[in-house]
Design a protein around this motif. Structure first.
Motif, PDB file in Angstrom:
ATOM      1  N   ILE A  34      78.104  44.377  37.666  1.00  0.00           N
ATOM      2  CA  ILE A  34      77.911  44.680  36.513  1.00  0.00           C
ATOM      3  C   ILE A  34      78.693  45.684  35.655  1.00  0.00           C
ATOM      4  CG2 ILE A  34      76.012  45.034  34.598  1.00  0.00           C
ATOM      5  CD1 ILE A  34      74.197  43.728  36.464  1.00  0.00           C
ATOM      6  N   GLY A  35      78.830  46.770  36.594  1.00  0.00           N
ATOM      7  CA  GLY A  35      79.537  47.945  35.994  1.00  0.00           C
ATOM      8  C   GLY A  35      81.069  47.504  35.807  1.00  0.00           C
ATOM      9  N   ALA A  36      81.703  46.676  36.839  1.00  0.00           N
ATOM     10  CA  ALA A  36      83.111  46.489  36.703  1.00  0.00           C
ATOM     11  C   ALA A  36      83.231  45.204  35.635  1.00  0.00           C
ATOM     12  CB  ALA A  36      83.571  45.722  38.004  1.00  0.00           C
ATOM     13  N   LEU A  37      82.407  44.513  35.292  1.00  0.00           N
ATOM     14  CA  LEU A  37      82.692  43.482  34.410  1.00  0.00           C
ATOM     15  C   LEU A  37      82.392  44.098  32.905  1.00  0.00           C
ATOM     16  CD1 LEU A  37      80.290  40.518  35.729  1.00  0.00           C
ATOM     17  CD2 LEU A  37      82.881  40.708  35.455  1.00  0.00           C
ATOM     18  N   THR A  38      81.520  45.139  32.599  1.00  0.00           N
ATOM     19  CA  THR A  38      81.401  45.730  31.538  1.00  0.00           C
ATOM     20  C   THR A  38      82.724  46.655  31.245  1.00  0.00           C
ATOM     21  OG1 THR A  38      79.978  47.388  32.734  1.00  0.00           O
ATOM     22  CG2 THR A  38      78.882  45.634  31.158  1.00  0.00           C
ATOM     23  N   GLY A  39      83.054  47.353  32.561  1.00  0.00           N
ATOM     24  CA  GLY A  39      84.267  48.097  32.571  1.00  0.00           C
ATOM     25  C   GLY A  39      85.612  47.288  32.075  1.00  0.00           C
ATOM     26  N   LEU A  40      85.613  46.110  32.475  1.00  0.00           N
ATOM     27  CA  LEU A  40      86.837  45.269  31.896  1.00  0.00           C
ATOM     28  C   LEU A  40      86.787  44.836  30.723  1.00  0.00           C
ATOM     29  CD1 LEU A  40      87.188  42.939  35.128  1.00  0.00           C
ATOM     30  CD2 LEU A  40      88.449  44.354  34.442  1.00  0.00           C
ATOM     31  N   VAL A  41      85.531  44.762  30.215  1.00  0.00           N
ATOM     32  CA  VAL A  41      85.337  44.368  28.659  1.00  0.00           C
ATOM     33  C   VAL A  41      85.909  45.591  27.847  1.00  0.00           C
ATOM     34  CG1 VAL A  41      83.941  44.084  26.666  1.00  0.00           C
ATOM     35  CG2 VAL A  41      83.585  42.769  28.838  1.00  0.00           C
ATOM     36  N   ALA A  63      77.661  51.528  29.204  1.00  0.00           N
ATOM     37  CA  ALA A  63      77.127  50.372  30.335  1.00  0.00           C
ATOM     38  C   ALA A  63      77.749  50.752  31.667  1.00  0.00           C
ATOM     39  CB  ALA A  63      76.830  49.309  29.699  1.00  0.00           C
ATOM     40  N   SER A  64      79.056  50.681  31.399  1.00  0.00           N
ATOM     41  CA  SER A  64      79.976  50.953  32.627  1.00  0.00           C
ATOM     42  C   SER A  64      79.612  51.859  33.512  1.00  0.00           C
ATOM     43  CB  SER A  64      81.222  50.267  32.605  1.00  0.00           C
ATOM     44  OG  SER A  64      82.246  50.442  33.577  1.00  0.00           O
ATOM     45  N   LEU A  65      79.624  53.032  32.740  1.00  0.00           N
ATOM     46  CA  LEU A  65      79.411  54.440  33.423  1.00  0.00           C
ATOM     47  C   LEU A  65      78.127  54.530  34.073  1.00  0.00           C
ATOM     48  CD1 LEU A  65      81.056  56.787  30.734  1.00  0.00           C
ATOM     49  CD2 LEU A  65      82.128  56.058  32.844  1.00  0.00           C
ATOM     50  N   SER A  80      74.633  54.627  38.742  1.00  0.00           N
ATOM     51  CA  SER A  80      73.433  54.276  39.454  1.00  0.00           C
ATOM     52  C   SER A  80      73.445  53.324  40.485  1.00  0.00           C
ATOM     53  CB  SER A  80      72.403  53.762  38.429  1.00  0.00           C
ATOM     54  OG  SER A  80      72.670  52.764  37.803  1.00  0.00           O
ATOM     55  N   ALA A  81      74.651  53.092  40.978  1.00  0.00           N
ATOM     56  CA  ALA A  81      74.910  51.787  41.905  1.00  0.00           C
ATOM     57  C   ALA A  81      75.007  52.172  43.046  1.00  0.00           C
ATOM     58  CB  ALA A  81      76.257  50.899  41.338  1.00  0.00           C
ATOM     59  N   SER A  82      75.267  53.382  43.594  1.00  0.00           N
ATOM     60  CA  SER A  82      75.395  53.891  44.829  1.00  0.00           C
ATOM     61  C   SER A  82      74.717  55.311  44.915  1.00  0.00           C
ATOM     62  CB  SER A  82      76.908  54.258  45.369  1.00  0.00           C
ATOM     63  OG  SER A  82      77.595  54.894  44.407  1.00  0.00           O
ATOM     64  N   VAL A  83      74.253  55.612  46.155  1.00  0.00           N
ATOM     65  CA  VAL A  83      73.417  56.998  46.280  1.00  0.00           C
ATOM     66  C   VAL A  83      73.772  57.361  47.616  1.00  0.00           C
ATOM     67  CG1 VAL A  83      71.334  55.993  47.045  1.00  0.00           C
ATOM     68  CG2 VAL A  83      71.124  58.291  45.710  1.00  0.00           C
ATOM     69  N   GLN A  84      73.782  58.794  47.908  1.00  0.00           N
ATOM     70  CA  GLN A  84      74.062  59.513  48.987  1.00  0.00           C
ATOM     71  C   GLN A  84      72.807  60.457  49.229  1.00  0.00           C
ATOM     72  OE1 GLN A  84      77.848  60.773  51.016  1.00  0.00           O
ATOM     73  NE2 GLN A  84      76.756  62.924  50.418  1.00  0.00           N
ATOM     74  N   ALA A  85      71.841  60.574  50.001  1.00  0.00           N
ATOM     75  CA  ALA A  85      70.954  61.425  50.470  1.00  0.00           C
ATOM     76  C   ALA A  85      71.378  62.447  51.643  1.00  0.00           C
ATOM     77  CB  ALA A  85      69.632  60.617  50.455  1.00  0.00           C
ATOM     78  N   ARG A  86      71.003  63.580  51.575  1.00  0.00           N
ATOM     79  CA  ARG A  86      71.548  64.522  52.717  1.00  0.00           C
ATOM     80  C   ARG A  86      70.437  65.626  52.696  1.00  0.00           C
ATOM     81  NH1 ARG A  86      77.102  68.160  52.428  1.00  0.00           N
ATOM     82  NH2 ARG A  86      75.793  68.968  50.666  1.00  0.00           N
ATOM     83  N   VAL A  87      69.859  65.641  53.947  1.00  0.00           N
ATOM     84  CA  VAL A  87      69.125  66.777  54.364  1.00  0.00           C
ATOM     85  C   VAL A  87      69.658  67.803  55.167  1.00  0.00           C
ATOM     86  CG1 VAL A  87      66.846  67.474  55.626  1.00  0.00           C
ATOM     87  CG2 VAL A  87      66.991  65.190  54.306  1.00  0.00           C
ATOM     88  N   THR A  88      69.779  69.114  54.891  1.00  0.00           N
ATOM     89  CA  THR A  88      70.166  70.024  55.543  1.00  0.00           C
ATOM     90  C   THR A  88      68.880  71.153  55.651  1.00  0.00           C
ATOM     91  OG1 THR A  88      70.970  71.159  53.603  1.00  0.00           O
ATOM     92  CG2 THR A  88      72.614  69.480  55.018  1.00  0.00           C
ATOM     93  N   GLU A  89      69.643  72.388  56.226  1.00  0.00           N
ATOM     94  CA  GLU A  89      68.190  73.401  56.347  1.00  0.00           C
ATOM     95  C   GLU A  89      67.956  74.117  54.989  1.00  0.00           C
ATOM     96  OE1 GLU A  89      69.839  76.642  58.739  1.00  0.00           O
ATOM     97  OE2 GLU A  89      69.723  75.474  60.562  1.00  0.00           O
TER      98      GLU A  89
END
Length: 326
Positions: A185-192, A218-220, A225-234
Motif C-alpha cells: 500500500i505504501g509503494a502504491l500511494t508513493g507511486l501516485v 499516506a505513503s510515509l 508502520s509496516a515494519s518494526v524492530q524490537a530490541r531488549v538490552t540492559e
C-alpha cells in the motif's frame, strides 16, 4: 517467520517500484505527445541540444535501460542471497529517481516546440535530479543496512517468566517483523505521489498539492508502520519503526513493571499498524503473539514480533535487576 515475512515485503516493494518506474519512463513522452515535436532533443552540448530521437525511442529506451539495471540487481542479489547488501536498495532507488527525473527534464525541455533544435536547456533539472537521486541512494543504503539480519546465532529459549543470566554474561534480544501488504500500500500511494510530481515537473499538469500531499503522507505513514524492530538490552526496551528505524519508542528497564507474551488479533485492537484503544497501544503487523509491557506510568504497550517469550523473560530479568539495585 520474521525473516520470511520481511523478505516478502521487501520483494513486493521492489517489484512495485521497478514496474512503476518503467511505466513512468515509457508513458511520459506519449502522455505529452500532442505538445512535442516528431523528434525529441535527448542530448545537449552545453545549453544547446545536439542529439535527438523519435518519440517512440525516447519513450522506450530509458524504460529498457531501467529494466536492464533492475535485472542486473535482481540477478546479483539472488546469487548473493537476501539481503544481498545495502547497495541493492541504493541502486534501485537512486537509479529509478535519476532516470525518471532525466526523462521529466527531457520532456519538459521539448514541450511546445516545433523543432527539437529549439528545445530548452536541461542543466538545472538534471542537477536537481542528481541531488535527489543521491539522497535517495543514501536512504536506500541506510535502509539496507538496517534490514540486514543479525549475524549472531539465536540462543535457545529460556523457561520461566524471568531469564536467568549467569554472572558476567551480557545478553541482548532482537526481533524484526514486516507486513508485506502495508509495504505494498505504501509503494502504491508513493507511486501516485511520484507520478503526480513527475507530471508537474514535465509541465503536463499544474502543481496539484491537494492531490499529491495526501498520497505522500499516506505513503510515509504506511512505510513507517509496516515494519518494526524490537530490541531488549540492559538499558531496557527500544521499538523502532520503518526501514530507517525512526521514529522509535524507548522504556528504561527500571520503568517497566512487567513484560509478558499475549496473543492479540487485529479485531481486538482496531486494525493493522499503530493502534490506540482499550488495550493500550498495539503495533499490529500480524496476528498472534505480542510482547506486552506494563510501564510504571502510562498504558500498556504491545508489539507483534516473533520470539516474544524470550524477549519478555530477558526484559523481566533486567527490570528485576534494576529494582533490586534501587
Amino acid at each position: 517467520m520474521t525473516e520470511r515475512v520481511k523478505k516478502n515485503g521487501a520483494r513486493w516493494g521492489a517489484r512495485v517500484w521497478v514496474v512503476g518506474v518503467a511505466g513512468v519512463l515509457a508513458a511520459l513522452p506519449f502522455a505529452a505527445s500532442g505538445r512535442l515535436p516528431d523528434r525529441l532533443a535527448t542530448h545537449w552540448g552545453g545549453s544547446a541540444p545536439n542529439g535527438s530521437m523519435p518519440l517512440w525511442a525516447a519513450a522506450l529506451l530509458p524504460a529498457l535501460a531501467w529494466a536492464a539495471l533492475a535485472l542486473c540487481v535482481a540477478f546479483i542479489g539472488r546469487r548473493g542471497g537476501f539481503p544481498a547488501g545495502p547497495w541493492v536498495g541504493a541502486s534501485l532507488l537512486s537509479g529509478g529517481v535519476l532516470l525518471a527525473g532525466a526523462q521529466a527534464s527531457i520532456v519538459r525541455a521539448n514541450l511546445d516546440v516545433t523543432d527539437w533544435q529549439d528545445a530548452a536547456p536541461v542543466g538545472t533539472g538534471i542537477a536537481i535530479t542528481a541531488a535527489v537521486a543521491a539522497a535517495a541512494g543514501a536512504l536506500g543504503w541506510l535502509a539496507g543496512r538496517r534490514a540486514a539480519p543479525p549475524t549472531t546465532p539465536a540462543r535457545p529459549a529460556e523457561g520461566g517468566a524471568v531469564m536467568e543470566i549467569p554472572a558476567g554474561e551480557r545478553r541482548v534480544w532482537l526481533s524484526r517483523l514486516s507486513n508485506p501488504w502495508l509495504h505494498l500500500i505504501g509503494a502504491l500511494t508513493g507511486l501516485v505521489t511520484a507520478a503526480g510530481t513527475v507530471a508537474a515537473a514535465c509541465g503536463l499538469i499544474g502543481a496539484q498539492w491537494a492531490l499529491v500531499t495526501p498520497f505522500a503522507l499516506a505513503s510515509l505513514a504506511m512505510f513507517a508502520s509496516a515494519s518494526v524492530q524490537a530490541r531488549v538490552t540492559e538499558a531496557g526496551l527500544e521499538v523502532a519503526f520503518g526501514p530507517l528505524g525512526w521514529p522509535a519508542r524507548r522504556w528504561a528497564a527500571g520503568d517497566i513493571v512487567s513484560a509478558r507474551v499475549e496473543d492479540r488479533r487485529p479485531a481486538q485492537v482496531g486494525g493493522w499498524g499503530y493502534r490506540l484503544g482499550g488495550l493500550g497501544t498495539t503495533v499490529m503487523l500480524r496476528s498472534g503473539e505480542c510482547l506486552v509491557i506494563r510501564p510504571r506510568t502510562g498504558s500498556e504497550f504491545a508489539v507483534s514480533v516473533d520470539d516474544a517469550e524470550r524477549g519478555a523473560t530477558l526484559l523481566n530479568a533486567f527490570a528485576s535487576r534494576c529494582r533490586a539495585g534501587a
